[in-house]
Design an enzyme around this catalytic site. Sequence first.
Site, mmCIF file in Angstrom:
data_model
loop_
_atom_site.group_PDB
_atom_site.id
_atom_site.type_symbol
_atom_site.label_atom_id
_atom_site.label_comp_id
_atom_site.label_asym_id
_atom_site.label_seq_id
_atom_site.Cartn_x
_atom_site.Cartn_y
_atom_site.Cartn_z
ATOM 1 N N GLY A 162 0.800 -1.222 0.000
ATOM 2 C CA GLY A 162 0.000 0.000 0.000
ATOM 3 C C GLY A 162 0.824 1.259 0.000
ATOM 4 O O GLY A 162 0.312 2.337 -0.300
ATOM 5 N N CYS B 153 -9.517 -7.149 0.458
ATOM 6 C CA CYS B 153 -9.327 -5.704 0.366
ATOM 7 C C CYS B 153 -10.640 -4.986 0.693
ATOM 8 O O CYS B 153 -11.649 -5.188 0.020
ATOM 9 C CB CYS B 153 -8.868 -5.305 -1.029
ATOM 10 S SG CYS B 153 -8.655 -3.533 -1.113
HETATM 11 C C1 FMN Z 1 -2.756 4.439 2.191
HETATM 12 C C2 FMN Z 1 -2.811 2.965 2.467
HETATM 13 C C3 FMN Z 1 -2.902 2.063 1.421
HETATM 14 C C4 FMN Z 1 -2.944 0.701 1.657
HETATM 15 N N1 FMN Z 1 -3.006 -0.162 0.604
HETATM 16 C C5 FMN Z 1 -2.947 -1.497 0.833
HETATM 17 C C6 FMN Z 1 -2.899 -2.406 -0.251
HETATM 18 O O1 FMN Z 1 -2.879 -2.028 -1.426
HETATM 19 N N2 FMN Z 1 -2.861 -3.741 0.037
HETATM 20 C C7 FMN Z 1 -2.859 -4.206 1.320
HETATM 21 O O2 FMN Z 1 -2.826 -5.428 1.528
HETATM 22 N N3 FMN Z 1 -2.882 -3.351 2.369
HETATM 23 C C8 FMN Z 1 -2.917 -2.016 2.150
HETATM 24 N N4 FMN Z 1 -2.917 -1.160 3.218
HETATM 25 C C9 FMN Z 1 -2.902 -1.705 4.601
HETATM 26 C C10 FMN Z 1 -1.462 -1.761 5.138
HETATM 27 O O3 FMN Z 1 -0.716 -2.737 4.440
HETATM 28 C C11 FMN Z 1 -1.434 -2.096 6.638
HETATM 29 O O4 FMN Z 1 -1.979 -3.384 6.802
HETATM 30 C C12 FMN Z 1 -2.240 -1.141 7.483
HETATM 31 O O5 FMN Z 1 -1.941 0.192 7.154
HETATM 32 C C13 FMN Z 1 -1.994 -1.353 8.982
HETATM 33 O O6 FMN Z 1 -0.661 -1.097 9.333
HETATM 34 P P1 FMN Z 1 -0.227 0.284 10.044
HETATM 35 O O7 FMN Z 1 -1.091 0.418 11.277
HETATM 36 O O8 FMN Z 1 1.230 0.122 10.360
HETATM 37 O O9 FMN Z 1 -0.483 1.363 9.065
HETATM 38 C C14 FMN Z 1 -2.909 0.222 2.990
HETATM 39 C C15 FMN Z 1 -2.804 1.128 4.049
HETATM 40 C C16 FMN Z 1 -2.761 2.490 3.806
HETATM 41 C C17 FMN Z 1 -2.646 3.427 4.969
#
Ligand code: FMN
Length: 372
Positions: free
Chosen positions: A71, A187
């Site tokens: 992401g 997703c």
């Molecule tokens: C802007 C953004 C885009 C994301 N896009 C994806 C994605 O394309 N595929 C996916 O599996 N997770 C995606 N995620 C989720 C992240 O991989 C992660 O699981 C989530 O942000 C939780 O982790 P954190 O608390 O450290 O941010 C996205 C998160 C954010 C903030």
Amino acid sequence: MSGLYRACLRPLLFAADAERVHVATLRAAGVLGRSALGRRLISARYGFDDERLHVQVGGLRFPNPVALPAGFDKNGVATEALAALGFGAIDVGSVSARPSAGNPERPRLHRLPADEGIAVFYGVPNDGAAAVAARLAGVRLPVPLGLSLVETNTGRPAGVDEVIAELVQAARTVLPVADYLALNLNCPNSAGGFSHFDVPAHLRRLLQALAEVDGLGPVFVRVSPPAHPAGIDAVLQALDPFDFVKGLSFFDPRFDLRRRLKTPAAELAAKRGSVSAPVALSHTQALVREWYRRIDRRRLVLIGVGGITTAEDAYRTIRLGASLVQVYTALVYQGPGVVREIKRGLAQRLARDGFASVAEAVGVDNRAAVPR
Ligand SMILES: Cc1cc2nc3c(=O)[nH]c(=O)nc-3n(C[C@H](O)[C@H](O)[C@H](O)COP(=O)(O)O)c2cc1C
């Protein structure tokens, strides 16, 4: 640096549209990372290595357990800079078989500063597996490179057979450039926001189809955790015949993070999408604790993701059973120095507690776990 970032750079970045800043940051990092000098500058400023942090999982060597989840670098434009920054692994994507512009709404990325969180309604925009694979073809990283795969977001729900065929096609396309695959099976921002693969029989069919792919390497699966132990065991049974599945991470659509935020409800209502924020941490740790007790630990590892922002968070999550952790939102709020800070703090804690490696600390606080 974290203080300097918060005081000087972050206010500037936060004054502009979040998606534009995201794209511009990646572009700048891409340029810097493409030159050897740029990479040296980044690692001189942010690098940190310690033998205790080295991790071996699924036949891959990770220089440290602090990885970047999918992401952030959706199209693989800045992997070299991100590796130089010190992440132990990088997940590019999520990438789909066909290109997608994502959701048409704008803005579709929001900051939630009161919670140091992010609301995202991108809808997995990406250049498509073929373009991303071509971009990564000449790239050699010092850390494992994962390709996160997702169904193409066309704005309408697709049938399970269609999604399986797409994921297999995407896997074939990216395999030559990937050290491992990460399956993003639920997703929240894609058409309909539901997952076929919450049904264990569908998950099994997907894995059966992937098993036919020549040259398949390690696969990590991001599942939506069922609410009950019997549901967890059903997921584990579905995975069991497929020894290319090396690990699991979670995205829990049932966990209502929005209700736990400080951001006022009226402000929140205008910010559609899935929320990432530090307040997710206790749920992440509860999932790791529960699944660690149920997995076959000889063949599966857990990846802790969601709300990890400090070394202590990472260490606790490892002690509960995670072999790797992933950090995204903290990078946005604390800046690039957060990776080194977490790694340094982890190394200090491992040394303090007499562990020679991360592996020795995995699960030590999960004593009720039956040895497997
Ligand atoms: C802007 C953004 C885009 C994301 N896009 C994806 C994605 O394309 N595929 C996916 O599996 N997770 C995606 N995620 C989720 C992240 O991989 C992660 O699981 C989530 O942000 C939780 O982790 P954190 O608390 O450290 O941010 C996205 C998160 C954010 C903030």
